[in-house]
Design an enzyme around this catalytic site. Structure first.
Site, PDB file in Angstrom:
ATOM      1  CD  GLU A   1      -3.079  -0.960   0.359  1.00 50.66           C
ATOM      2  OE1 GLU A   1      -3.339   0.183  -0.053  1.00 50.66           O
ATOM      3  OE2 GLU A   1      -3.749  -1.962   0.029  1.00 50.66           O
TER       4      GLU A   1
ATOM      5  CB  CYS B   1      -1.659   7.266   1.401  1.00 49.18           C
ATOM      6  SG  CYS B   1      -3.131   6.450   2.016  1.00 49.18           S
TER       7      CYS B   1
END
Ligand code: NAD
Length: 456
Positions: free
Chosen positions: A210, A244
């Site tokens: 990720e 993010c």
């Protein structure tokens, strides 16, 4: 002090004893995790205040509340997720039954970052436990208060042979990565993602990565400008931009740019007050290194809002940069801070082409009312996942897989996708012994034309 090797081998022995396989065990551990969080709620607020000056509201909405929903969703669906999945068998397999068994990988290593240090450490763990794995968790050394609280809480609530925390920095992670794991789930930067994948290849360990990148928000001329500005300000400046999936930059249609920027300024003032540096609830930058990196971007383009900072408290005002070009330094790396560069376009296709020919972003946000254009945008640009007329809300829907593509990541999780990320899909064919169709065997009497008819 126990070596990492010893810790991992204890966990492996626990897994090999078959302790984690039953539905009852998994459900109990998930409930235990929820209880642990409930019991330690005030310590959690305190730790996140110390690490990032996060407000209670933000901690609840983006960390704790998210984890509670994910745990509840997993507990509610666990039994059906675990069930073998029946699948059809083709005519050539007459008499047999086919199904997929959901087998835990075994010992999972979860490596997490500092920006949502609780949520991003435990959300993958929910998947790992649901799928029947044992877990070794390595939280980020940069969010020290949360890392040490995680270690304490987990030691107090779980058998350390089942779920253990190993704290430390690069040296510890390097040592851990030398061990054999059955699954590695990494959340963090692209550079470290490559290190993790290289290490995993030594043992052919499957990985979920990720990662991050530059996620654009595109505001078209027919967008609801006020709402676009409000949702972009929220998505960008939550956690001081250290998210993010925060919109990294905005591309706005020239015709609506003035109106958009006016609304952006209005919402920054409304959410963070006229003086965010004095706002006790405004999140700070994690450390000096990231603070100094971000300050350098303030010389790009024109600062049209914010731009002030306080080195002592490591805070930077929500800042908007106008007159930015694709060549500016701020457009060359993921910002990961409260700085919003704004570019404009007159032709949507040109803007999208520019985005499409850059690295595939983790998220993309398109603001515009025309459904045909919405469809064209999301189909034309490759990206991990995203929202139309919103920012980062997609990740809070457990029915949607969350993850990147290309340099923004590999694999996905949340909801059932977390269970799948830690599960081997074991194919089983159960053949009948009551009869035996001869056509596959050499020397049989079935004509070629019949075989072709069956198989084609
Ligand atoms: P990072 O890659 O520096 O650190 C992540 C983890 O890797 C930490 O636990 C750290 O101890 C470990 N690590 C660091 N250097 C290492 C090395 N040389 N060898 C082995 N392990 C090492 O990332 P970060 O600064 O903590 O987080 C920011 C990055 O993470 C951003 O790029 C952001 O976009 C990304 N991110 C992605 C997601 C997502 O869900 N896709 C979520 C949050 C953050």
């Amino acid at each position: 002090m126990e070596t990492t090797e010893k810790a991992v081998s204890n966990v492996r022995a626990y897994f090999l004893n078959g302790n984690t396989v039953s539905y009852e065990f998994r459900k109990k551990q998930l409930e235990n995790l929820k209880q642990m969080l409930k019991k330690n709620e005030s310590q959690i607020y305190r730790a996140l205040k110390r690490d990032l000056n996060k407000s209670r509201y933000e901690v609840y909405t983006t960390e704790l509340g998210f984890l509670f929903s994910e745990i509840d969703f997993a507990v509610k669906n666990l039994r059906s997720w675990m069930e073998p999945e029946k699948v059809p068998s083709p005519i050539t397999h007459k008499g047999s039954k086919s199904y997929i068994l959901k087998e835990p990988f075994g010992v999972a290593l979860v490596i997490s970052p500092w920006n949502y240090p609780l949520q991003l450490a435990l959300a993958p763990v929910i998947g790992a436990i649901s799928a029947g794995n044992c877990v070794v968790l390595k939280p980020s050394e940069h969010a020290t208060a949360t890392s040490s609280l995680l270690a304490d809480m987990i030691r107090d609530h779980f058998d350390s042979s089942f779920f253990t925390v190993i704290e430390g920095g690069i040296e510890t992670t390097t040592e851990l990565l030398e061990q054999r794991f059955d699954k590695i789930f990494f959340t963090g930067s692209l550079e470290v993602g490559k290190i993790v994948m290289k290490a995993a290849s030594e043992h052919l360990t499957p990985v979920t990565l990720e990662l991050g990148g530059k996620s654009p928000a595109v505001v078209d001329e027919d967008a609801n400008i006020n709402l676009a500005a409000k949702r972009i300000v929220w998505g960008k400046f939550t956690n001081a931009g250290q998210t993010c999936v925060a919109p990294d930059y905005v591309c706005v249609h020239e015709k609506v740019k003035f109106k958009f920027l006016k609304a952006v300024k209005k919402y920054i003032r409304s959410f963070y007050s006229k003086d965010p540096l004095k706002n006790n609830d405004y999140t700070r930058i994690i450390n000096d290194k990231h603070f100094d990196r971000l300050i350098r971007f303030l010389s790009n383009g024109n600062v049209i809002h914010g731009g002030n900072f306080d080195k002592d408290t490591l805070t930077i005002e929500p800042t908007v940069l106008d007159k930015i070009t694709w060549e500016d330094a701020v457009m060359h790396e993921e910002i990961f801070g409260p700085i919003l560069p704004v570019l404009s376009f007159t032709n949507l296709e040109d803007a999208l082409h520019r985005i499409k020919t850059s690295e595939k972003p983790l998220a993309l946000y398109y603001f515009g009312e025309d459904s045909q254009t919405q469809q064209q945008v999301i189909e034309y640009v490759p990206f991990g996942g995203g929202s139309i007329n919103d920012t980062f809300y997609h990740l809070a829907n457990p029915h949607l897989p969350f993850g990147g593509v290309g340099t923004s990541g590999m694999g996905a999780y949340h909801g059932k996708f977390s269970f799948d990320a830690f599960t081997h899909q074991k194919s089983i064919l159960k053949q009948t012994t009551k009869f035996d169709i001869p056509f596959r065997y050499p020397g049989n009497k079935v004509s070629e034309s019949i075989v072709k008819k069956i198989m084609e």
